[in-house]
Design an enzyme around this catalytic site. Structure first.
Site, PDB file in Angstrom:
ATOM      1  CB  SER A   9       8.815   5.184  -4.598  1.00 36.38           C
ATOM      2  OG  SER A   9       7.635   5.935  -4.782  1.00 36.38           O
ATOM      3  CB  CYS A  10       8.780   8.570   0.161  1.00 40.00           C
ATOM      4  SG  CYS A  10       9.227  10.241  -0.387  1.00 40.00           S
ATOM      5  N   PRO A  11       5.748   8.784  -0.426  1.00 43.44           N
ATOM      6  CG  PRO A  11       4.161   8.349   1.239  1.00 43.44           C
ATOM      7  CD  PRO A  11       5.632   8.253   0.947  1.00 43.44           C
TER       8      PRO A  11
END
Length: 480
Positions: A9-11
């Site tokens: 998960s990334c921003p």
């Protein structure tokens, strides 16, 4: 061999999320492990891990730059890292995970709300988060609000810059949706999910309340950040230190925690924090809007260089987050510089692989085509494979080109109403201010990046000849 499950998960939930998942899958399978990766992207979780998947797993890898719910991994060996590390050093990440993973705390079965509060404590102790990760979690939840709100406002301008002032018109309705609703809520969402990242669901209510107070007190983006951290750590402090009799423990998450945390955050925001932070926020906005001449160009160079230096890493995200925050304050020039500078690294690489084919092998030339597509979509990470392979030549080239793009975007007075979208945003009327020169900025940064790469990189033939000469010298030395 291990049975591994993972979450990435990334921003923004776009590039790093899926690049990390792909890298983990390929490397784990090559090492003989079995693996299933859940991607928590911009449109929700894909390839979701089931209870059976988690129960059967020997190891859980969390490659995330934002908050990930950890209670479902209670009792499992868990290793946490960033998406960037999972992309760049995948094999090392898996090796460290196998050697260093620790057992996640908390109860596997949560029979009551009181159990959930207890699990929060264990989750926080096991988390490697930190302020930066909490901030990125808040930004990731805020981004859709900024995108939707900014584009609604831009669409309202299609009917004229002041057309929204006439109540009952479509332009007025679009402005109400974008500016009156989305932009009014975004600071509350930012603060709420910063607090959520720190204290899980118990932190959401005080964070949202603190963020809305920041908006009402005109403390803006900075006030939202302060409110989010204040709410999260206040909530965590209450959970860790207040004890009720077992018969009343169920009141903690539904009454005691939200009441006390919201009261503390609200009073501090109104009587202590809101005023000074609001003044600081206004002073910063006035300073940025007053920049002229060389100072504007310098700001563009700084934003551009930061966007290119680590291509989606902490420095890139810092520049991007600040630009998004300023956009929420109505200052849209830095966002234009950030997107132009973020598009040029993969676009410049694509151009270089097409123009100077002799300096790239067949695989790199093929990867250059993909990088070009990613660049058009404002996915800077398309440049990562080239930077990892030859960082001393590639990264300076990317920084030079992005600095040029950022400086020109601000120098030409370009503005951008949305924080993402790449070339697709350019097609929306009034989403970009001074569109023609903004396109020139991106093109100039792309060309400068390509030229710098072509100058700095050695031809494939030269590299191969150098390698052969080195091997021949070594052979001769051994013979002697």
């Amino acid at each position: 061999m291990a049975n591994i499950v993972a979450i990435t998960s990334c921003p923004t939930g776009i590039a790093h999320t899926f690049m990390a998942a792909s890298a983990l899958e390929k490397t784990a399978q090559a090492q003989g492990h079995t693996i299933k990766v859940e991607t928590q992207g911009s449109v929700g979780a894909k390839n979701q891990l089931t209870e059976e998947d988690i129960a059967a797993a020997d190891l859980v890898i969390i490659a995330a730059d934002t908050h990930v719910e950890m209670t479902r991994f209670a009792g499992k060996k868990v290793y946490e890292t960033s998406t960037g590390e999972a992309v760049k050093n995948t094999a090392a990440v898996i090796e460290r995970a196998l050697a260093e993973a620790s057992v996640q705390g908390g109860d596997a079965q949560q029979g009551s709300l009181a159990d959930e509060v207890s699990a929060i404590k264990a989750d926080r102790k096991a988390s490697m988060g930190g302020p930066y990760k909490h901030l990125l979690t808040g930004v990731s939840y805020m981004l859709p609000m900024v995108v939707a709100g900014g584009l609604m406002i831009a669409l309202s301008f299609m009917f004229g810059i002041t057309a929204f002032e006439e109540e009952g018109t479509l332009a007025w309705a679009l402005m109400e949706i974008g500016g009156g609703a989305a932009f009014h809520l975004m600071i509350a969402v930012l603060a709420g999910y910063i607090s959520f990242s720190i204290a899980d669901r118990a932190g959401l209510a005080p964070g949202l309340i603190g963020g809305m107070l920041a908006t009402n007190l005109e403390a803006g983006f900075l006030g939202g950040i302060v409110a989010g951290f204040l709410a999260g750590y206040t909530t965590k402090l209450i959970i860790d230190n207040i004890r009720l009799p077992e018969s009343l423990a169920g009141l903690m998450p539904v009454l005691v925690v939200p009441l006390l945390s919201s009261l503390v955050v609200g009073l501090l925001m109104i009587f202590v924090i809101g005023g000074p932070v609001g003044w600081l926020n206004a002073a910063m906005a006035d300073f940025l809007q007053g920049l002229t001449g060389a100072n504007v160009l310098l700001l563009g160079v700084i934003i551009g260089g930061m966007m290119a230096i680590d291509m989606g890493g902490p420095i890139n995200k810092a520049a991007y987050t600040v630009s998004v925050g300023l956009l929420a304050e109505g200052i849209s020039g830095p966002m234009a510089a950030a997107m132009a500078a973020g598009m040029t690294p993969p676009l410049g690489i694509a151009l270089a692989t097409f123009v100077a084919r002799q300096k790239f092998n067949a695989a790199e030339r093929e990867a250059g085509k993909a990088a070009g597509v990613l660049g058009l979509c404002f996915i800077t990470e398309g440049a990562i494979p080239f930077a990892v392979k030859d960082p001393l030549r590639v990264i300076p080239s990317l920084m030079i080109g992005s600095a040029v793009a950022g400086a020109l975007a601000l120098g030409f007075g370009s503005t951008l109403a949305a924080p993402h979208g790449g070339i697709f945003v350019l097609a929306i009327p009034n989403a970009v201010g001074n569109l023609g020169m903004y396109a020139v900025s991106i093109l100039a940064g792309t060309v400068v990046t390509a030229v710098a790469l072509i100058v700095l990189k050695r031809p494939i033939e030269e590299v191969s000849a150098g390698s052969r000469a080195t091997k021949a010298g070594a052979t001769k030395a051994e013979t002697a």
